[in-house]
Design a protein around this motif. Structure first.
Motif, short mmCIF file in Angstrom:
data_model
loop_
_atom_site.label_atom_id
_atom_site.label_comp_id
_atom_site.label_asym_id
_atom_site.label_seq_id
_atom_site.Cartn_x
_atom_site.Cartn_y
_atom_site.Cartn_z
N THR A 117 11.74 1.60 37.98
CA THR A 117 10.60 1.30 38.84
C THR A 117 9.31 1.91 38.27
N HIS A 118 9.37 2.37 37.03
CA HIS A 118 8.23 3.04 36.40
C HIS A 118 7.30 1.99 35.80
N ASP A 119 6.28 1.63 36.55
CA ASP A 119 5.34 0.60 36.10
C ASP A 119 4.48 1.13 34.95
N ARG A 120 4.41 0.33 33.87
CA ARG A 120 3.60 0.70 32.71
C ARG A 120 2.78 -0.52 32.28
N SER A 121 2.09 -1.15 33.21
CA SER A 121 1.41 -2.40 32.92
C SER A 121 -0.08 -2.26 32.65
N ALA A 122 -0.62 -1.05 32.75
CA ALA A 122 -2.07 -0.87 32.58
C ALA A 122 -2.50 -1.20 31.16
N GLY A 123 -3.70 -1.73 31.03
CA GLY A 123 -4.20 -2.14 29.73
C GLY A 123 -4.29 -1.02 28.71
N HIS A 124 -4.67 0.19 29.15
CA HIS A 124 -4.80 1.29 28.19
C HIS A 124 -3.44 1.70 27.63
N LEU A 125 -2.36 1.48 28.40
CA LEU A 125 -1.02 1.76 27.89
C LEU A 125 -0.64 0.76 26.81
N LEU A 126 -1.02 -0.49 27.00
CA LEU A 126 -0.74 -1.51 25.99
C LEU A 126 -1.50 -1.21 24.70
N LEU A 127 -2.74 -0.76 24.83
CA LEU A 127 -3.49 -0.36 23.64
C LEU A 127 -2.78 0.79 22.93
N GLY A 128 -2.22 1.72 23.71
CA GLY A 128 -1.46 2.81 23.13
C GLY A 128 -0.28 2.32 22.32
N GLU A 129 0.37 1.26 22.81
CA GLU A 129 1.50 0.71 22.08
C GLU A 129 1.08 0.02 20.78
N VAL A 130 -0.06 -0.65 20.82
CA VAL A 130 -0.58 -1.26 19.59
C VAL A 130 -0.83 -0.18 18.54
N VAL A 131 -1.48 0.89 18.96
CA VAL A 131 -1.79 1.99 18.04
C VAL A 131 -0.51 2.65 17.53
N ALA A 132 0.41 2.94 18.43
CA ALA A 132 1.65 3.62 18.04
C ALA A 132 2.45 2.80 17.04
N THR A 133 2.58 1.50 17.30
CA THR A 133 3.39 0.65 16.42
C THR A 133 2.68 0.41 15.09
N ALA A 134 1.37 0.21 15.13
CA ALA A 134 0.62 0.03 13.88
C ALA A 134 0.77 1.26 12.99
N GLY A 135 0.67 2.43 13.58
CA GLY A 135 0.82 3.66 12.81
C GLY A 135 2.21 3.80 12.22
N LEU A 136 3.23 3.42 12.99
CA LEU A 136 4.60 3.51 12.49
C LEU A 136 4.82 2.58 11.30
N ILE A 137 4.36 1.33 11.41
CA ILE A 137 4.52 0.38 10.31
C ILE A 137 3.73 0.84 9.09
N LEU A 138 2.52 1.31 9.31
CA LEU A 138 1.71 1.82 8.19
C LEU A 138 2.42 2.97 7.49
N LEU A 139 3.01 3.86 8.25
CA LEU A 139 3.71 5.00 7.67
C LEU A 139 4.92 4.55 6.84
N ILE A 140 5.77 3.75 7.43
CA ILE A 140 7.01 3.37 6.75
C ILE A 140 6.72 2.57 5.48
N PHE A 141 5.89 1.54 5.60
CA PHE A 141 5.63 0.70 4.45
C PHE A 141 4.70 1.37 3.44
N GLY A 142 3.89 2.31 3.93
CA GLY A 142 3.08 3.10 3.01
C GLY A 142 3.95 4.02 2.16
N LEU A 143 4.95 4.62 2.78
CA LEU A 143 5.90 5.44 2.02
C LEU A 143 6.62 4.60 0.98
N ALA A 144 6.96 3.37 1.36
CA ALA A 144 7.64 2.49 0.42
C ALA A 144 6.75 2.13 -0.76
N ARG A 145 5.48 1.78 -0.47
CA ARG A 145 4.55 1.39 -1.54
C ARG A 145 4.31 2.54 -2.52
N THR A 146 4.41 3.78 -2.05
CA THR A 146 4.13 4.93 -2.90
C THR A 146 5.41 5.63 -3.37
#
Length: 264
Positions: free
Chosen positions: A152-181
């Motif tokens: 029942t933990h509602d997480r629908s607010a727009g700022h939370l969704l922005l947080g998810e965009v940032v969190a996932t973008a950072g994760l992908i950048l980290l993983i694939f950046g490590l691979a590229r280097t």
């Protein structure tokens, strides 16, 4: 390279060929690892990850009413648990535990890189989702909670969704950046550390994982997310993956030699 690979027995020519061979991108799996073994590793690894996240959340709420301490306990357990799981299962499946990572790697294959094929992707993603649901149910069972109770933990607010965009973008950048280097050997520490930090610097506490998001909808505990909030969270995570891949392309752009050819 595996733990049983003989040392010092390869001819010089074969050694040169091996050194020149393209290195795998994050999560690229050993070619001789059977797909069923990789699927099992993804299922078990994702289940264990969600069990750690949900279980430590339940334990934290039973030990203290201080929300900051609850989050500290939850994030600390996740950091250690994720690091161990990547170190253990990375050599088998690449330790994705995350459809966003698997999808990003599949995209690199379509662009001429190495990684999971469409067939492997079709096995990985369902394994991760089933594992995430099983992990949530297991955590509830260990703490005497209802095995399945929609959050029942509602997480629908727009700022939370922005947080998810940032969190996932950072994760992908980290993983694939490590691979590229060529530094994927640091992935267990680096990825776990990033997720631990993102628990605190993102408004959403960094789910950054569609499978984990689905699994956490099955538990009405500290780490849960209401089913109605899941689609938007997953959409934000996929958008973050796109942003992360774009950043990888720009930041880790391959240079060119004087002859105009792309540098290795």
């Amino acid at each position: 390279m595996t733990a049983t690979e003989p040392v010092g027995t390869a001819p010089a020519a074969e050694t040169v060929i091996a050194a020149d061979a393209p290195q795998p991108v994050p999560g690229a799996t050993p070619p001789r690892t059977p797909l069923i073994a990789r699927a099992a590793a993804e299922l078990v690894g994702t289940a264990a990850l969600v069990a750690v996240v949900v279980g430590s959340g339940i334990q934290a709420t039973e030990l203290t009413q201080d929300v900051a301490l609850q989050l500290l306990a939850n994030s600390t357990a996740t950091v250690f648990g994720l690091g161990v799981l990547i170190a253990l299962l990375g050599p088998v499946s690449g330790a994705h535990f995350n459809p966003a990572v698997s999808l990003a790697e599949w995209w690199t294959v379509r662009r001429g890189g190495a990684g999971v094929t469409a067939r492997e992707l079709a096995v990985y993603v369902p394994s991760q989702i089933v594992g995430a649901i099983a992990g949530a149910i297991l955590a509830d069972a260990m703490f005497g909670e209802p095995l399945v109770k929609w959050s029942t933990h509602d997480r629908s607010a727009g700022h939370l969704l922005l947080g998810e965009v940032v969190a996932t973008a950072g994760l992908i950048l980290l993983i694939f950046g490590l691979a590229r280097t060529d530094r994927l050997r640091f992935a267990p520490v680096a990825v776990a550390s990033y997720i631990g930090a993102a628990y605190w610097f993102t408004s959403s506490t960094s789910f950054a994982n569609p499978a984990v998001t689905i699994g956490r909808a099955f538990t009405d505990t500290f780490a849960g997310i209401a089913p109605a909030s899941v689609p938007a969270f997953i959409g934000a995570q996929l958008a973050g993956a796109v942003v992360g891949l774009a950043l990888v392309t720009v930041i880790f752009m391959r240079g060119e030699t004087d002859s105009g050819q792309s540098a290795a």
